[in-house]
Design a protein around this motif. Structure first.
Motif, PDB file in Angstrom:
ATOM      1  N   LYS A  35       0.727  -1.016   0.049  1.00 39.11           N
ATOM      2  CA  LYS A  35       0.089  -0.093   0.027  1.00 39.11           C
ATOM      3  C   LYS A  35       0.903   1.413   0.114  1.00 39.11           C
ATOM      4  O   LYS A  35       2.167   1.068   0.285  1.00 39.11           O
ATOM      5  N   CYS A  36       0.041   2.246  -0.242  1.00 41.49           N
ATOM      6  CA  CYS A  36       1.337   3.508  -0.492  1.00 41.49           C
ATOM      7  C   CYS A  36       0.412   4.881   0.048  1.00 41.49           C
ATOM      8  O   CYS A  36      -0.757   5.011  -0.280  1.00 41.49           O
ATOM      9  N   GLU A  37       1.213   5.548   0.968  1.00 41.03           N
ATOM     10  CA  GLU A  37       0.771   6.680   1.648  1.00 41.03           C
ATOM     11  C   GLU A  37       0.413   7.876   0.453  1.00 41.03           C
ATOM     12  O   GLU A  37      -0.403   8.986   0.894  1.00 41.03           O
ATOM     13  N   PHE A  38       1.025   7.872  -0.600  1.00 40.31           N
ATOM     14  CA  PHE A  38       0.853   8.975  -1.625  1.00 40.31           C
ATOM     15  C   PHE A  38      -0.477   9.181  -2.054  1.00 40.31           C
ATOM     16  O   PHE A  38      -1.028  10.305  -2.511  1.00 40.31           O
ATOM     17  N   ASN A  39      -1.243   8.014  -2.036  1.00 38.67           N
ATOM     18  CA  ASN A  39      -2.792   7.993  -2.456  1.00 38.67           C
ATOM     19  C   ASN A  39      -3.090   8.602  -3.688  1.00 38.67           C
ATOM     20  O   ASN A  39      -4.053   9.474  -3.686  1.00 38.67           O
ATOM     21  N   CYS A  40      -2.458   8.527  -4.737  1.00 37.63           N
ATOM     22  CA  CYS A  40      -2.818   9.215  -5.933  1.00 37.63           C
ATOM     23  C   CYS A  40      -4.027   8.721  -6.329  1.00 37.63           C
ATOM     24  O   CYS A  40      -4.408   7.567  -6.260  1.00 37.63           O
ATOM     25  N   VAL A  41      -4.865   9.560  -7.223  1.00 36.34           N
ATOM     26  CA  VAL A  41      -6.378   9.170  -7.334  1.00 36.34           C
ATOM     27  C   VAL A  41      -6.406   7.992  -8.541  1.00 36.34           C
ATOM     28  O   VAL A  41      -7.449   7.470  -8.837  1.00 36.34           O
ATOM     29  N   TYR A  42      -5.344   8.157  -9.139  1.00 33.44           N
ATOM     30  CA  TYR A  42      -5.055   7.021 -10.400  1.00 33.44           C
ATOM     31  C   TYR A  42      -4.590   5.793 -10.201  1.00 33.44           C
ATOM     32  O   TYR A  42      -4.430   4.904 -10.865  1.00 33.44           O
ATOM     33  N   CYS A  43      -4.295   5.655  -8.876  1.00 29.90           N
ATOM     34  CA  CYS A  43      -3.401   4.476  -8.523  1.00 29.90           C
ATOM     35  C   CYS A  43      -4.218   3.288  -8.625  1.00 29.90           C
ATOM     36  O   CYS A  43      -5.345   3.018  -8.269  1.00 29.90           O
ATOM     37  N   ASN A  44      -3.563   2.229  -9.183  1.00 30.09           N
ATOM     38  CA  ASN A  44      -4.076   0.853  -9.339  1.00 30.09           C
ATOM     39  C   ASN A  44      -3.916  -0.128  -8.030  1.00 30.09           C
ATOM     40  O   ASN A  44      -3.778  -1.056  -8.383  1.00 30.09           O
ATOM     41  N   THR A  45      -3.152   0.351  -7.298  1.00 30.02           N
ATOM     42  CA  THR A  45      -2.694  -0.551  -6.152  1.00 30.02           C
ATOM     43  C   THR A  45      -3.673  -1.365  -5.384  1.00 30.02           C
ATOM     44  O   THR A  45      -3.442  -2.617  -4.942  1.00 30.02           O
ATOM     45  N   CYS A  46      -4.781  -0.527  -5.430  1.00 34.62           N
ATOM     46  CA  CYS A  46      -5.765  -1.419  -4.814  1.00 34.62           C
ATOM     47  C   CYS A  46      -6.179  -2.571  -5.598  1.00 34.62           C
ATOM     48  O   CYS A  46      -7.366  -3.144  -5.060  1.00 34.62           O
ATOM     49  N   TRP A  88       4.067  -2.095  -6.886  1.00 36.05           N
ATOM     50  CA  TRP A  88       2.801  -1.599  -6.132  1.00 36.05           C
ATOM     51  C   TRP A  88       2.656  -0.719  -5.291  1.00 36.05           C
ATOM     52  O   TRP A  88       1.745  -0.453  -4.817  1.00 36.05           O
ATOM     53  N   SER A  89       4.004  -0.201  -4.788  1.00 36.66           N
ATOM     54  CA  SER A  89       3.905   1.045  -3.720  1.00 36.66           C
ATOM     55  C   SER A  89       5.238   1.706  -4.241  1.00 36.66           C
ATOM     56  O   SER A  89       6.248   1.219  -4.622  1.00 36.66           O
ATOM     57  N   ASP A  90       5.453   2.851  -3.545  1.00 37.07           N
ATOM     58  CA  ASP A  90       6.315   3.678  -3.555  1.00 37.07           C
ATOM     59  C   ASP A  90       7.670   3.500  -2.583  1.00 37.07           C
ATOM     60  O   ASP A  90       7.175   3.424  -1.211  1.00 37.07           O
ATOM     61  N   THR A 120      10.079   5.970  -8.268  1.00 33.71           N
ATOM     62  CA  THR A 120       9.590   6.702  -7.136  1.00 33.71           C
ATOM     63  C   THR A 120       9.055   8.163  -7.533  1.00 33.71           C
ATOM     64  O   THR A 120       9.255   8.601  -9.002  1.00 33.71           O
ATOM     65  N   LYS A 121       8.126   8.732  -6.846  1.00 40.20           N
ATOM     66  CA  LYS A 121       7.745   9.873  -6.722  1.00 40.20           C
ATOM     67  C   LYS A 121       8.323  10.924  -5.720  1.00 40.20           C
ATOM     68  O   LYS A 121       8.133  12.058  -5.453  1.00 40.20           O
ATOM     69  N   SER A 122       9.311  10.394  -4.883  1.00 40.53           N
ATOM     70  CA  SER A 122       9.654  10.848  -3.540  1.00 40.53           C
ATOM     71  C   SER A 122      10.963  11.422  -3.601  1.00 40.53           C
ATOM     72  O   SER A 122      12.075  11.154  -3.902  1.00 40.53           O
TER      73      SER A 122
HETATM   74  S1  SF4 Z   1       2.001   3.449  -5.647  1.00 41.15           S
HETATM   75 FE1  SF4 Z   1       2.440   5.219  -7.089  1.00 41.15          FE
HETATM   76  S2  SF4 Z   1       0.745   5.689  -8.026  1.00 41.15           S
HETATM   77 FE2  SF4 Z   1       0.156   4.476  -6.285  1.00 41.15          FE
HETATM   78  S3  SF4 Z   1      -0.333   6.044  -4.617  1.00 41.15           S
HETATM   79 FE3  SF4 Z   1       2.018   5.304  -4.293  1.00 41.15          FE
HETATM   80  S4  SF4 Z   1       3.014   6.801  -5.808  1.00 41.15           S
HETATM   81 FE4  SF4 Z   1       0.824   7.076  -6.196  1.00 41.15          FE
END
Ligand code: SF4
Length: 349
Positions: A35-46, A88-90, A120-122
């Protein structure tokens, strides 16, 4: 509300794409966190079974024993590949500041001289700048920062908890200045509102100005339709019905159901990369066999139409270049490899 963290232990940590799973162009995968704290609206992690949405009330799982497990798994591997972190996560989301699993993994990879690629985005990755830079002098590794937009306001809407696009560009520059093979993922590209040739060109140009070696692209894939439809209704309602039509049929990888659109977007992306003289590939393939199978798979006719995974099409690399890449990865940055690649006028850094 701060994110909750939950420590977990795992028996295995290394994922494997194999020959036919080359979407990320790596052999092995590893995510230090679930899972990922950045919580991007388009994330498909879920879509990986983490529930319908990822908000701060859902704990991020920390694979506490991952370094020890990975050490054992690396010892048992018959051959090296490229290990990709950040599927699947950052790997540098805020939890890393506390548990430092990613850092421990990098130390381990450095010790084994095991090639790696980080997505990464971090900006937390700058903490490990020296470590990555030192590793990249000895063997193959690369880093890609991902951007869906350079627009600060839109970035805040789409990626509410991630560092701003401006900050990410600074990170790109710092990594590149440190001699690390650095690129960006221009992803996702959103149909109708971030897919114009001008906007794609602007982003690529900015990335090039900040020293990237490569740019990768990917169109938005609609793996989390409920969450994204809600976002569109709230913020960009003018696109809501267009998206319903474009993504009406569930295509492989959940891409838009419009071959012409995909080809057209690919052409725009390719021409903008060419115009700026930047590579369109993640610079690695771990084996020659992997490279050939990749081509067989993606350029043969499937189901009556030449369906090409969009990411692969954007990031097309000729087989001869892939073979050179393979040599670079297998032999690392040692003298023989350097001499061979020099003969062919190759490689980015
Ligand atoms: S895994 Fe990537 S896309 Fe998904 S919430 Fe984290 S940074 Fe954003």
């Amino acid at each position: 509300m701060s994110t909750k963290y939950e420590k977990i232990t795992c028996k295995r940590v290394l994922g494997k794409f194999g020959f036919f799973g080359t979407r990320f162009w790596t052999t092995y995968t590893f995510d230090p966190y679930e899972k990922c704290e950045f919580n991007c609206v388009y994330c498909n992690t879920c879509t990986k079974g983490y529930g319908d949405s990822l908000d701060n009330s859902i704990p991020v799982n920390v694979k506490l024993n991952a370094p020890q497990v990975l050490a054992g798994e690396l010892d048992q591997l018959k051959r090296k590949g490229v290990l990709r972190m950040g599927i699947w996560s950052d790997p540098y989301q805020p939890v890393e500041g506390k548990y430092r699993i990613t850092k421990q993994i990098l130390e381990l990879l450095k010790e084994h001289e095991f090639p790696f690629a980080i997505g990464t985005k971090s900006d937390l990755i700058l903490r490990d700048l020296d470590l990555i830079s030192e590793a990249s002098r000895k063997f193959h590794c690369c880093v890609a920062l991902s951007f869906s937009t350079l627009d600060e306001k839109l970035g805040k809407l789409l990626e509410p908890n991630a560092p701003s696009p401006k900050r990410r560009l600074e990170v790109v520059r710092r990594l590149s200045e440190a001699g690390i093979t650095t690129g960006i993922w221009l992803a996702p590209i959103f149909p109708y509102w971030t897919d114009s040739e001008e906007e794609i060109g602007r982003t690529i140009e900015t990335a090039v100005e900040n020293g990237v070696n490569f740019v990768l692209g990917a169109v938005y894939d609609n793996r989390n339709p409920i969450k994204f439809a809600k976002f569109l209704e709230e913020h960009l309602v003018q696109f809501a019905s267009k998206y319903k039509r474009l993504y009406a049929r569930d295509r492989p990888c959940h891409y838009p159901d419009d071959e012409f659109y995909l080809q057209n977007l690919a052409m725009k992306f390719i021409s903008q990369c060419q115009k700026r003289g930047v590579e369109r590939f993640l610079p690695h393939f771990s084996t020659r066999k992997q490279a050939w199978l990749f081509y067989l798979r993606n350029f043969s006719k499937i189901e009556g139409s030449p369906f090409v995974g969009f990411t692969q099409l954007l990031n097309y690399l000729s087989p001869s270049q892939e073979i050179l890449q393979t040599i670079r990865i297998r032999l690392g940055n040692h003298g023989i490899s350097k001499a061979f690649l020099n003969v062919f006028g190759y490689f980015p850094h």
